[in-house]
Scaffold this motif. Structure first.
Motif, PDB file in Angstrom:
ATOM      1  N   UNK A   1       0.860  -1.181   0.000  1.00 62.76           N
ATOM      2  CA  UNK A   1       0.000   0.000   0.000  1.00 62.76           C
ATOM      3  C   UNK A   1       0.898   1.234   0.000  1.00 62.76           C
ATOM      4  N   UNK A   2       0.668   2.124  -0.941  1.00 66.46           N
ATOM      5  CA  UNK A   2       1.444   3.359  -1.027  1.00 66.46           C
ATOM      6  C   UNK A   2       0.820   4.390  -0.086  1.00 66.46           C
ATOM      7  N   UNK A   3       1.544   4.710   0.974  1.00 68.02           N
ATOM      8  CA  UNK A   3       1.035   5.646   1.985  1.00 68.02           C
ATOM      9  C   UNK A   3       1.429   7.095   1.706  1.00 68.02           C
ATOM     10  N   UNK A   4       2.185   7.322   0.644  1.00 68.15           N
ATOM     11  CA  UNK A   4       2.758   8.644   0.397  1.00 68.15           C
ATOM     12  C   UNK A   4       1.746   9.787   0.458  1.00 68.15           C
ATOM     13  N   UNK A   5       0.555   9.654  -0.144  1.00 63.74           N
ATOM     14  CA  UNK A   5      -0.386  10.784  -0.098  1.00 63.74           C
ATOM     15  C   UNK A   5      -0.951  11.075   1.289  1.00 63.74           C
TER      16      UNK A   5
END
Length: 524
Positions: free
Chosen positions: A145-149
């Motif tokens: 899961x890309x948490x960057x935002x």
């Protein structure tokens, strides 16, 4: 009553207690073929949990996704059914929730932040401070899961997981050998719910490497690398691969423009081949150069030069016929269930098998964690990769939808391991209430494996009906004299007479193998 501990269990207890790797169990890097230096292991007892037997956790008035911590602790990555989790709850768990505090390191500013799960069984939704940020279906394979935002470097968040896992009756989800009854019976064993492999956080450049398919080209003494880059805020400029031998000497290097899906061949000087019992691995370093001309991403990997082919009824490795002397490995542990108590236990399983005279394993009804494949690569132990297909009815479209997505993820995750020499999507697909859908799913699983990885043979179903296959495998539990009576050149052995008139694949001289036998009682 005090039970006798195995050495692996004793080691695991030491790990959990902080005697070997500190306070973190299974502290080794979970993905040795794709390793960065900036990562944080999230295993351990910082997690809390709550069971949700009524599946009401998202309902108004409960809203467990907003939790800042539940009442009970659980030791991740061990499932709640296991003793090592500290929970040891053996009844059905249709749903549960996890929570832990998640702090993003302050020095990760400017980096993308990825949250990785080795495996979570079965349906998983991820929340951050009450906001849904991702989900995954499939109980046996890794996902990210890309948490960057949603995060900032140096800040702390409430990470919550919602888990749903139906193993009773017709649940439409693959479960492998997890028992659909309360108590283990026959060849079905204790269930696994929720997190059962390492969870970790990773920092990566926005233009970093997302994946790289490593294809060993033995005939031309080279590796062929096909990279995929992250769809980041900035674009990668150059992709570089460096191959080193076992002594650390550079034996091949090359760079090219960074374009996802475009292959790059790197010749290897004085090549040494990987072979069962005589493994040779090369260290590989991938580097991505950004638009500013600086290296923005470095990934450590490895590979082995070996070829798998089928010829004149044999599975060949590096053009040499290899007799498949395989043990049937189901990968269950009394203390960790699906999770090995330690990395050393994974290695020891392989060492014991090899000491008993086996040169590999058919990995049966379970997707093994990547550390197992790492040790198989290191020790020269061949395996057949298989899914946990039991529980999935190949006649039902919904079951097929759940299966085929996860099957593609399995092949993609593990295709770089030289020890894997064949793929098996299904095991004993007995029920044929809809022959067309049954064959359709088998055909799709075969074709998908070939699209993702055309370098290995596919055994569409271990035993029973074959729709499209490179290997012809049967199951026969007769005694040895009866096994010798099988006439491969005559009628191909089939477990059920009613299938002989079905429109299924016919035998065309594929390698013919009894890949399940034995299991005999003293009275047989």
């Amino acid at each position: 009553m005090k039970t006798k501990q195995t050495w692996a269990t004793a080691l695991a207890v030491a790990v959990v207690a902080g005697g070997l790797f500190g306070a973190i169990p299974r502290a080794e890097h979970p993905k040795p073929q794709f390793e960065r230096t900036s990562w944080v292991n999230l295993n351990g007892d910082a997690w809390t949990y709550a069971f949700d037997f009524g599946k009401s956790g998202r309902a108004a008035g409960r809203e467990l996704y907003r939790s800042t911590g539940f009442c009970q602790k659980i030791n991740v990555p061990f499932c709640p059914e296991s003793p090592l989790s500290g929970v040891n709850y053996k009844d059905f768990i249709p749903a549960m929730w996890y929570h832990r505090k998640l702090t993003v390191p302050a020095d990760w500013k400017g980096k993308d932040v990825l949250l990785h799960f080795g495996a979570v069984d079965y349906e998983c939704e991820i929340y951050l401070n009450g906001r849904s940020v991702g989900f995954h279906f499939g109980g046996t394979v890794s996902f990210t899961v890309d948490l960057t935002p949603y995060v900032k470097a140096g800040e702390t968040y409430n990470l919550v997981l919602r888990i749903a896992d139906e193993t009773k009756g017709n649940s439409h989800q693959p479960r492998g050998k997890q028992c659909s009854d309360f108590k283990s019976r026959g060849c079905s064993y204790t269930r696994t719910t929720g997190i059962w492999q390492t969870v970790w956080l990773e920092a990566v450049a926005p233009c970093g490497l997302a994946d790289c398919f490593i294809v060993p080209d033995v005939d031309n003494s080279q590796f062929v690398f096909t990279p995929a880059f992250r769809p980041g805020r900035t674009l990668a400029k150059t992709f570089r691969a460096t191959v080193k031998d076992a002594e650390g000497k550079v034996v091949g290097t090359k760079e090219t423009r960074a374009v996802s899906g475009v292959a790059m061949a790197v010749p290897v000087q004085n090549p040494k081949l990987w072979f069962p019992g005589k493994p040779y691995l090369y260290d590989i370093v991938f580097e991505v150069v950004g638009a500013d001309g600086k290296v923005c991403d470095t990934v450590k990997s490895y590979g082995g030069l070996r070829k798998v082919s089928v010829s004149e009824g044999w599975i060949c490795i590096n053009d040499q016929p290899v007799f498949q002397r395989l043990v049937l490995d189901q990968g269950f542990y009394p203390d960790g269930i699906w999770t090995a108590p330690s990395d050393a236990a994974l290695k020891h399983d392989i060492e014991m098998s090899m000491a008993a005279g086996f040169n590999g394993a058919r990995l049966h009804q379970k997707v093994f964690e990547e550390r197992f494949h790492y040790w198989a690569d290191k020790l020269g132990y061949i395996t057949w990769g298989e899914s946990s297909s039991w529980g999935c009815d190949p006649n039902q479209i919904e079951d097929g939808r759940n299966f085929i997505t996860e099957w593609g993820e399995i092949v993609r995750r593990d295709r770089n391991h030289p020890s894997i020499v064949a793929w098996t999507p299904f095991n004993e697909t007995w029920k044929t209430s809809d022959i067309i859908q049954h064959q359709r799913l088998q055909n799709d699983a075969y074709d998908l494996a070939k699209v993702i990885d055309p370098t290995r043979p596919v055994n569409c179903a271990s035993g029973d009906l074959h729709a499209k296959t490179d290997l012809w495998t049967i199951h026969n539990y007769a005694r040895a004299p009866k096994l010798r009576e099988i006439d491969v050149k005559g009628d191909v052995y089939c477990m059920r007479k009613e299938w002989k008139d079905a429109i299924y694949h016919v035998f065309k001289g594929q390698p013919y193998m009894i890949d399940e036998f034995g299991g005999l009682g003293t009275g047989d």
